[in-house]
Motif scaffolding. Structure first.
Motif, PDB file in Angstrom:
ATOM      1  N   MET A 183      42.909  61.904  28.746  1.00 35.99           N
ATOM      2  CA  MET A 183      42.029  61.198  29.660  1.00 35.99           C
ATOM      3  C   MET A 183      40.628  61.756  29.595  1.00 35.99           C
ATOM      4  SD  MET A 183      41.978  60.903  33.802  1.00 35.99           S
ATOM      5  CE  MET A 183      40.807  62.266  33.882  1.00 35.99           C
ATOM      6  N   ARG A 184      39.641  60.860  29.414  1.00 39.71           N
ATOM      7  CA  ARG A 184      38.244  61.289  29.427  1.00 39.71           C
ATOM      8  C   ARG A 184      37.573  60.913  30.740  1.00 39.71           C
ATOM      9  NH1 ARG A 184      35.408  58.967  24.296  1.00 39.71           N
ATOM     10  NH2 ARG A 184      33.707  60.202  25.160  1.00 39.71           N
ATOM     11  N   LYS A 185      37.543  59.612  31.023  1.00 40.21           N
ATOM     12  CA  LYS A 185      36.965  59.140  32.279  1.00 40.21           C
ATOM     13  C   LYS A 185      37.791  57.964  32.787  1.00 40.21           C
ATOM     14  CE  LYS A 185      32.151  60.468  31.378  1.00 40.21           C
ATOM     15  NZ  LYS A 185      30.732  60.025  31.371  1.00 40.21           N
ATOM     16  N   VAL A 186      37.958  57.873  34.100  1.00 41.30           N
ATOM     17  CA  VAL A 186      38.718  56.786  34.685  1.00 41.30           C
ATOM     18  C   VAL A 186      38.148  56.453  36.056  1.00 41.30           C
ATOM     19  CG1 VAL A 186      40.439  58.338  35.712  1.00 41.30           C
ATOM     20  CG2 VAL A 186      41.039  55.968  35.240  1.00 41.30           C
ATOM     21  N   PHE A 187      38.205  55.187  36.409  1.00 42.96           N
ATOM     22  CA  PHE A 187      37.783  54.717  37.725  1.00 42.96           C
ATOM     23  C   PHE A 187      39.043  54.314  38.489  1.00 42.96           C
ATOM     24  CE2 PHE A 187      33.937  53.103  39.989  1.00 42.96           C
ATOM     25  CZ  PHE A 187      34.559  52.637  41.126  1.00 42.96           C
ATOM     26  N   ILE A 188      39.231  54.896  39.670  1.00 39.59           N
ATOM     27  CA  ILE A 188      40.390  54.607  40.498  1.00 39.59           C
ATOM     28  C   ILE A 188      40.001  53.570  41.548  1.00 39.59           C
ATOM     29  CG2 ILE A 188      42.174  55.542  42.016  1.00 39.59           C
ATOM     30  CD1 ILE A 188      42.246  56.756  39.246  1.00 39.59           C
ATOM     31  N   THR A 189      40.674  52.423  41.518  1.00 35.69           N
ATOM     32  CA  THR A 189      40.475  51.420  42.558  1.00 35.69           C
ATOM     33  C   THR A 189      41.822  51.127  43.206  1.00 35.69           C
ATOM     34  OG1 THR A 189      39.413  49.317  43.117  1.00 35.69           O
ATOM     35  CG2 THR A 189      40.823  49.334  41.167  1.00 35.69           C
ATOM     36  N   GLY A 190      41.791  50.363  44.285  1.00 36.34           N
ATOM     37  CA  GLY A 190      43.019  50.040  44.996  1.00 36.34           C
ATOM     38  C   GLY A 190      43.070  48.572  45.358  1.00 36.34           C
ATOM     39  N   THR A 191      44.251  48.133  45.746  1.00 38.60           N
ATOM     40  CA  THR A 191      44.404  46.759  46.186  1.00 38.60           C
ATOM     41  C   THR A 191      43.965  46.588  47.628  1.00 38.60           C
ATOM     42  OG1 THR A 191      46.694  47.240  46.798  1.00 38.60           O
ATOM     43  CG2 THR A 191      46.307  46.314  44.602  1.00 38.60           C
ATOM     44  N   ASP A 192      43.684  47.705  48.310  1.00 39.80           N
ATOM     45  CA  ASP A 192      43.305  47.684  49.719  1.00 39.80           C
ATOM     46  C   ASP A 192      42.860  49.096  50.080  1.00 39.80           C
ATOM     47  OD1 ASP A 192      42.906  46.883  52.302  1.00 39.80           O
ATOM     48  OD2 ASP A 192      44.994  46.394  52.740  1.00 39.80           O
ATOM     49  N   THR A 193      42.418  49.264  51.310  1.00 38.10           N
ATOM     50  CA  THR A 193      42.136  50.609  51.782  1.00 38.10           C
ATOM     51  C   THR A 193      43.440  51.264  52.224  1.00 38.10           C
ATOM     52  OG1 THR A 193      40.723  51.913  53.266  1.00 38.10           O
ATOM     53  CG2 THR A 193      41.714  49.933  54.176  1.00 38.10           C
ATOM     54  N   GLY A 194      43.521  52.577  52.072  1.00 36.84           N
ATOM     55  CA  GLY A 194      44.701  53.304  52.514  1.00 36.84           C
ATOM     56  C   GLY A 194      45.928  53.153  51.638  1.00 36.84           C
ATOM     57  N   ASN A 253      51.023  39.904  45.401  1.00 42.30           N
ATOM     58  CA  ASN A 253      49.826  39.072  45.564  1.00 42.30           C
ATOM     59  C   ASN A 253      48.554  39.902  45.468  1.00 42.30           C
ATOM     60  OD1 ASN A 253      48.393  36.542  46.458  1.00 42.30           O
ATOM     61  ND2 ASN A 253      47.906  37.876  48.186  1.00 42.30           N
ATOM     62  N   HIS A 254      48.496  40.996  46.204  1.00 39.75           N
ATOM     63  CA  HIS A 254      47.285  41.819  46.225  1.00 39.75           C
ATOM     64  C   HIS A 254      46.979  42.408  44.845  1.00 39.75           C
ATOM     65  CE1 HIS A 254      47.932  42.577  50.816  1.00 39.75           C
ATOM     66  NE2 HIS A 254      47.410  41.390  50.560  1.00 39.75           N
ATOM     67  N   THR A 255      48.026  42.834  44.154  1.00 36.86           N
ATOM     68  CA  THR A 255      47.821  43.457  42.845  1.00 36.86           C
ATOM     69  C   THR A 255      47.390  42.431  41.809  1.00 36.86           C
ATOM     70  OG1 THR A 255      49.502  45.113  43.393  1.00 36.86           O
ATOM     71  CG2 THR A 255      48.859  44.920  41.082  1.00 36.86           C
ATOM     72  N   LEU A 256      48.023  41.260  41.800  1.00 36.78           N
ATOM     73  CA  LEU A 256      47.647  40.223  40.835  1.00 36.78           C
ATOM     74  C   LEU A 256      46.220  39.740  41.066  1.00 36.78           C
ATOM     75  CD1 LEU A 256      50.905  38.066  40.543  1.00 36.78           C
ATOM     76  CD2 LEU A 256      50.177  40.037  39.182  1.00 36.78           C
ATOM     77  N   LEU A 257      45.813  39.616  42.329  1.00 37.56           N
ATOM     78  CA  LEU A 257      44.433  39.219  42.628  1.00 37.56           C
ATOM     79  C   LEU A 257      43.442  40.268  42.122  1.00 37.56           C
ATOM     80  CD1 LEU A 257      44.814  37.782  46.244  1.00 37.56           C
ATOM     81  CD2 LEU A 257      44.157  36.495  44.200  1.00 37.56           C
ATOM     82  N   THR A 258      43.784  41.538  42.310  1.00 36.22           N
ATOM     83  CA  THR A 258      42.910  42.624  41.840  1.00 36.22           C
ATOM     84  C   THR A 258      42.793  42.609  40.320  1.00 36.22           C
ATOM     85  OG1 THR A 258      43.461  44.013  43.749  1.00 36.22           O
ATOM     86  CG2 THR A 258      42.599  45.131  41.794  1.00 36.22           C
ATOM     87  N   LEU A 259      43.909  42.454  39.643  1.00 44.12           N
ATOM     88  CA  LEU A 259      43.897  42.409  38.177  1.00 44.12           C
ATOM     89  C   LEU A 259      43.077  41.229  37.663  1.00 44.12           C
ATOM     90  CD1 LEU A 259      47.667  43.217  37.516  1.00 44.12           C
ATOM     91  CD2 LEU A 259      45.724  44.765  37.164  1.00 44.12           C
ATOM     92  N   GLU A 260      43.226  40.087  38.312  1.00 38.00           N
ATOM     93  CA  GLU A 260      42.471  38.903  37.899  1.00 38.00           C
ATOM     94  C   GLU A 260      40.973  39.119  38.067  1.00 38.00           C
ATOM     95  OE1 GLU A 260      41.542  35.173  36.431  1.00 38.00           O
ATOM     96  OE2 GLU A 260      43.398  36.333  36.303  1.00 38.00           O
ATOM     97  N   ALA A 261      40.578  39.729  39.177  1.00 39.11           N
ATOM     98  CA  ALA A 261      39.158  39.998  39.409  1.00 39.11           C
ATOM     99  C   ALA A 261      38.593  40.935  38.346  1.00 39.11           C
ATOM    100  CB  ALA A 261      38.964  40.597  40.801  1.00 39.11           C
ATOM    101  N   LEU A 262      39.343  41.957  37.982  1.00 35.66           N
ATOM    102  CA  LEU A 262      38.897  42.889  36.953  1.00 35.66           C
ATOM    103  C   LEU A 262      38.753  42.194  35.602  1.00 35.66           C
ATOM    104  CD1 LEU A 262      41.144  45.938  37.935  1.00 35.66           C
ATOM    105  CD2 LEU A 262      38.652  45.829  38.124  1.00 35.66           C
ATOM    106  N   ARG A 263      39.701  41.340  35.281  1.00 39.21           N
ATOM    107  CA  ARG A 263      39.646  40.637  33.994  1.00 39.21           C
ATOM    108  C   ARG A 263      38.497  39.641  33.948  1.00 39.21           C
ATOM    109  NH1 ARG A 263      46.075  40.660  34.159  1.00 39.21           N
ATOM    110  NH2 ARG A 263      46.422  42.462  32.781  1.00 39.21           N
ATOM    111  N   GLN A 264      38.185  39.033  35.068  1.00 40.84           N
ATOM    112  CA  GLN A 264      37.052  38.109  35.107  1.00 40.84           C
ATOM    113  C   GLN A 264      35.750  38.831  34.747  1.00 40.84           C
ATOM    114  OE1 GLN A 264      36.683  34.763  35.716  1.00 40.84           O
ATOM    115  NE2 GLN A 264      38.904  34.487  35.725  1.00 40.84           N
ATOM    116  N   LYS A 265      35.670  40.113  35.101  1.00 34.33           N
ATOM    117  CA  LYS A 265      34.483  40.918  34.782  1.00 34.33           C
ATOM    118  C   LYS A 265      34.626  41.655  33.455  1.00 34.33           C
ATOM    119  CE  LYS A 265      31.774  40.511  38.508  1.00 34.33           C
ATOM    120  NZ  LYS A 265      30.329  40.153  38.476  1.00 34.33           N
ATOM    121  N   LYS A 266      35.747  41.371  32.741  1.00 34.27           N
ATOM    122  CA  LYS A 266      36.016  41.994  31.438  1.00 34.27           C
ATOM    123  C   LYS A 266      36.048  43.523  31.522  1.00 34.27           C
ATOM    124  CE  LYS A 266      33.917  38.106  28.940  1.00 34.27           C
ATOM    125  NZ  LYS A 266      35.167  37.349  29.104  1.00 34.27           N
TER     126      LYS A 266
END
Length: 201
Positions: A1-12, A136-149
């Protein structure tokens, strides 16, 4: 691992826990560019306590906001404005960057956390709950990330083991669930060590 950005499907959902695991495993630098709720707790202090690493591994926030609110609102309460042009990805490796909330958390009138992720251009690891609603939350997050490539490393599920949800996320999301982290009774440095021993992250 060199660099990674951690995001979530929600807070908490466990971003800070997963960040701590990665920081500890790889002796990585930790950077949370936007921190809200600092009057209660700073995530950098949580990661520092959980990993036991020296202070040099923990980089200062660009925006440190007191109220436990969405970044755009927390900044407004302090008569501030979050500007992406003032936030840069540190030139440190290995590096774990932790976002605030999910991908569509607003930073200002025009920008979301997703825009900061696109600016940093780092591979993203998605942290999600394992329980009801996560598909639902995870698929929406993945779709948003892919839209931004944006490159997606995979998903980590946090909570009680749920094979059905794991399989659904992998199948419908066309992504790999890299680890399933069971709910810890106590989150402390010993718990982090145990997770690293028993789980291949």
């Amino acid at each position: 691992m060199r660099k990674v950005f951690i995001t979530g499907t929600d807070t908490g959902v466990g971003k800070t826990l997963i960040s701590s695991l990665l920081v500890k495993k790889f002796n990585a630098y930790y950077f949370k560019p936007i921190q809200t709720g600092s009057k209660e707790e700073r995530d950098v202090n949580i990661v520092k306590n959980l990993t036991g690493l020296n202070g040099e591994y923990f980089l200062p926030e660009v925006y440190l906001l007191k109220e436990p609110l969405s970044p755009h609102l927390a900044a407004k309460r302090e008569n501030k404005k979050i500007e992406l042009k003032k936030i840069f990805c540190p030139q440190k490796e290995p590096l774990v960057v932790e976002g605030a909330g999910g991908v569509f958390v607003p930073l200002n009138e025009n920008s979301f956390m997703l825009d900061l992720m696109q600016k940093f251009s780092l591979p993203v690891l998605v942290v999600a709950r394992s329980t009801l609603g996560t598909i639902n939350h995870t698929l929406l997050t993945l779709e948003a990330l892919r839209q931004k490539k944006i490159d997606i490393l995979g998903v980590i599920l946090n909570g009680p083991l749920n094979l059905e949800n794991k399989n659904a996320i992998e199948y419908y999301g066309k992504v790999k669930v890299l680890a399933e982290i069971p709910k810890l009774k106590t989150i402390n440095s010993m718990g982090i060590e145990e997770l690293l021993t028993n789980f291949n992250i």
